[in-house]
Design a protein around this motif. Structure first.
Motif, PDB file in Angstrom:
ATOM      1  N   GLY A  59      73.966  96.531  43.571  1.00 39.15           N
ATOM      2  CA  GLY A  59      72.396  96.968  43.278  1.00 39.15           C
ATOM      3  C   GLY A  59      71.447  95.754  42.301  1.00 39.15           C
ATOM      4  O   GLY A  59      70.508  96.042  42.196  1.00 39.15           O
ATOM      5  N   LEU A  60      72.402  94.792  42.347  1.00 38.10           N
ATOM      6  CA  LEU A  60      71.693  93.626  41.485  1.00 38.10           C
ATOM      7  C   LEU A  60      70.602  93.286  42.190  1.00 38.10           C
ATOM      8  O   LEU A  60      69.433  92.921  41.620  1.00 38.10           O
ATOM      9  CB  LEU A  60      72.818  92.421  41.295  1.00 38.10           C
ATOM     10  CG  LEU A  60      72.208  91.284  40.306  1.00 38.10           C
ATOM     11  CD1 LEU A  60      71.857  91.808  39.015  1.00 38.10           C
ATOM     12  CD2 LEU A  60      73.382  90.294  40.325  1.00 38.10           C
ATOM     13  N   VAL A  89      66.756  93.370  40.628  1.00 38.58           N
ATOM     14  CA  VAL A  89      65.818  92.391  40.481  1.00 38.58           C
ATOM     15  C   VAL A  89      64.349  92.477  40.910  1.00 38.58           C
ATOM     16  O   VAL A  89      63.332  92.133  40.203  1.00 38.58           O
ATOM     17  CB  VAL A  89      66.461  91.042  40.851  1.00 38.58           C
ATOM     18  CG1 VAL A  89      65.566  89.822  40.748  1.00 38.58           C
ATOM     19  CG2 VAL A  89      67.841  90.619  39.919  1.00 38.58           C
ATOM     20  N   VAL A  90      64.399  92.841  42.141  1.00 40.68           N
ATOM     21  CA  VAL A  90      63.028  92.812  42.649  1.00 40.68           C
ATOM     22  C   VAL A  90      62.321  94.004  42.178  1.00 40.68           C
ATOM     23  O   VAL A  90      61.118  93.649  41.869  1.00 40.68           O
ATOM     24  CB  VAL A  90      63.331  93.017  44.358  1.00 40.68           C
ATOM     25  CG1 VAL A  90      61.981  93.655  45.096  1.00 40.68           C
ATOM     26  CG2 VAL A  90      64.086  91.885  44.908  1.00 40.68           C
ATOM     27  N   VAL A 104      60.534  86.520  33.147  1.00 40.66           N
ATOM     28  CA  VAL A 104      61.694  85.949  32.982  1.00 40.66           C
ATOM     29  C   VAL A 104      62.761  86.940  33.343  1.00 40.66           C
ATOM     30  O   VAL A 104      62.794  87.971  32.666  1.00 40.66           O
ATOM     31  CB  VAL A 104      61.739  85.450  31.766  1.00 40.66           C
ATOM     32  CG1 VAL A 104      63.447  84.815  31.516  1.00 40.66           C
ATOM     33  CG2 VAL A 104      60.748  84.110  31.403  1.00 40.66           C
ATOM     34  N   LEU A 105      63.563  86.685  34.277  1.00 37.20           N
ATOM     35  CA  LEU A 105      64.692  87.618  34.668  1.00 37.20           C
ATOM     36  C   LEU A 105      66.100  86.754  34.488  1.00 37.20           C
ATOM     37  O   LEU A 105      65.963  85.698  35.063  1.00 37.20           O
ATOM     38  CB  LEU A 105      64.648  87.835  36.052  1.00 37.20           C
ATOM     39  CG  LEU A 105      63.379  88.777  36.358  1.00 37.20           C
ATOM     40  CD1 LEU A 105      63.372  88.967  38.071  1.00 37.20           C
ATOM     41  CD2 LEU A 105      63.087  89.987  35.883  1.00 37.20           C
ATOM     42  N   ARG A 111      57.900  95.660  38.777  1.00 41.56           N
ATOM     43  CA  ARG A 111      57.305  96.521  37.625  1.00 41.56           C
ATOM     44  C   ARG A 111      56.683  95.840  36.751  1.00 41.56           C
ATOM     45  O   ARG A 111      55.516  96.135  35.899  1.00 41.56           O
ATOM     46  CB  ARG A 111      58.735  97.002  37.192  1.00 41.56           C
ATOM     47  CG  ARG A 111      58.234  98.269  35.771  1.00 41.56           C
ATOM     48  CD  ARG A 111      59.434  98.522  35.233  1.00 41.56           C
ATOM     49  NE  ARG A 111      60.201  97.473  34.398  1.00 41.56           N
ATOM     50  CZ  ARG A 111      59.606  96.956  33.331  1.00 41.56           C
ATOM     51  NH1 ARG A 111      58.821  97.261  32.825  1.00 41.56           N
ATOM     52  NH2 ARG A 111      60.575  95.982  32.488  1.00 41.56           N
ATOM     53  N   THR A 112      57.012  94.358  36.268  1.00 42.81           N
ATOM     54  CA  THR A 112      56.512  93.665  35.333  1.00 42.81           C
ATOM     55  C   THR A 112      55.359  92.689  35.843  1.00 42.81           C
ATOM     56  O   THR A 112      54.514  92.183  34.800  1.00 42.81           O
ATOM     57  CB  THR A 112      57.635  92.963  34.748  1.00 42.81           C
ATOM     58  OG1 THR A 112      58.148  91.931  35.625  1.00 42.81           O
ATOM     59  CG2 THR A 112      58.681  93.427  33.871  1.00 42.81           C
ATOM     60  N   ARG A 113      55.064  92.883  37.097  1.00 45.35           N
ATOM     61  CA  ARG A 113      53.922  92.181  37.643  1.00 45.35           C
ATOM     62  C   ARG A 113      52.669  92.629  36.849  1.00 45.35           C
ATOM     63  O   ARG A 113      52.362  93.864  36.612  1.00 45.35           O
ATOM     64  CB  ARG A 113      53.766  92.238  39.026  1.00 45.35           C
ATOM     65  CG  ARG A 113      54.644  91.358  39.522  1.00 45.35           C
ATOM     66  CD  ARG A 113      54.569  91.563  41.180  1.00 45.35           C
ATOM     67  NE  ARG A 113      53.186  91.159  41.428  1.00 45.35           N
ATOM     68  CZ  ARG A 113      52.862  91.315  42.683  1.00 45.35           C
ATOM     69  NH1 ARG A 113      53.555  91.217  43.544  1.00 45.35           N
ATOM     70  NH2 ARG A 113      51.499  91.201  43.252  1.00 45.35           N
ATOM     71  N   ARG A 114      51.757  91.826  36.584  1.00 44.14           N
ATOM     72  CA  ARG A 114      50.275  92.195  36.068  1.00 44.14           C
ATOM     73  C   ARG A 114      49.238  91.930  37.078  1.00 44.14           C
ATOM     74  O   ARG A 114      49.196  90.892  37.814  1.00 44.14           O
ATOM     75  CB  ARG A 114      49.952  91.528  34.943  1.00 44.14           C
ATOM     76  CG  ARG A 114      50.942  91.773  33.650  1.00 44.14           C
ATOM     77  CD  ARG A 114      50.615  91.005  32.404  1.00 44.14           C
ATOM     78  NE  ARG A 114      51.924  90.670  31.632  1.00 44.14           N
ATOM     79  CZ  ARG A 114      52.130  89.491  31.235  1.00 44.14           C
ATOM     80  NH1 ARG A 114      51.380  88.543  31.266  1.00 44.14           N
ATOM     81  NH2 ARG A 114      53.081  89.477  30.368  1.00 44.14           N
TER      82      ARG A 114
END
Length: 133
Positions: free
Chosen positions: A119-120, A124-125, A40-41, A130-133
């Motif tokens: 830089g938004l 986000v990307v 969730v971003l 980073r949070t992908r599993r």
């Protein structure tokens, strides 16, 4: 929803920042796609000043009402229960917004990032990757 459909949608103006509604939509999406990676971003430039009432009507109050804050935090708690990883991207330098985002991120084990507007997109990307599993 395909990208073409998304960009073709008509905008609708609603007063306030309804983070509660956005989180409800995220929860619905994650429950409809149980195999999806629960990331969730949240990108916001304002503290939550609106929420959805049980009948679906939006309620606005500034400064944020305690009910709006409870509804929003409750939605964060439900999403946390899905195992979602949270990142809050704060798009405005506002002390009240910063305090709220910091409290909510601490509560759900998420993090807050305050990127520049330029830089938004990159932030986000990068955070998604980073949070992908």
């Amino acid at each position: 929803m395909e990208l073409g459909e998304l960009v073709g949608l008509e905008g609708a103006y609603a007063q306030g920042t309804n983070l509660h509604h956005a989180l409800l939509l995220a929860e619905r999406h994650l429950r409809q796609h149980p195999d999806a990676m629960p990331v969730v971003l949240v990108v916001t430039d304002g503290e939550p000043t609106a929420h959805l009432e049980p009948d679906g009507e939006a309620y606005f109050d500034y400064p944020p009402s305690p009910y709006t804050l409870r509804a929003t935090v409750g939605a964060v708690d439900r999403l946390t229960g899905t195992g979602a990883a949270f990142t809050f991207l704060r798009a405005r330098d506002d002390p009240r917004l910063a305090a709220f985002m910091d409290d909510v991120a601490r509560r759900c084990g998420g993090r807050v990032v305050a990127p520049t507007l330029d830089g938004l997109g990159a932030e986000v990307v990068a955070d998604y990757l980073r949070t992908r599993r």
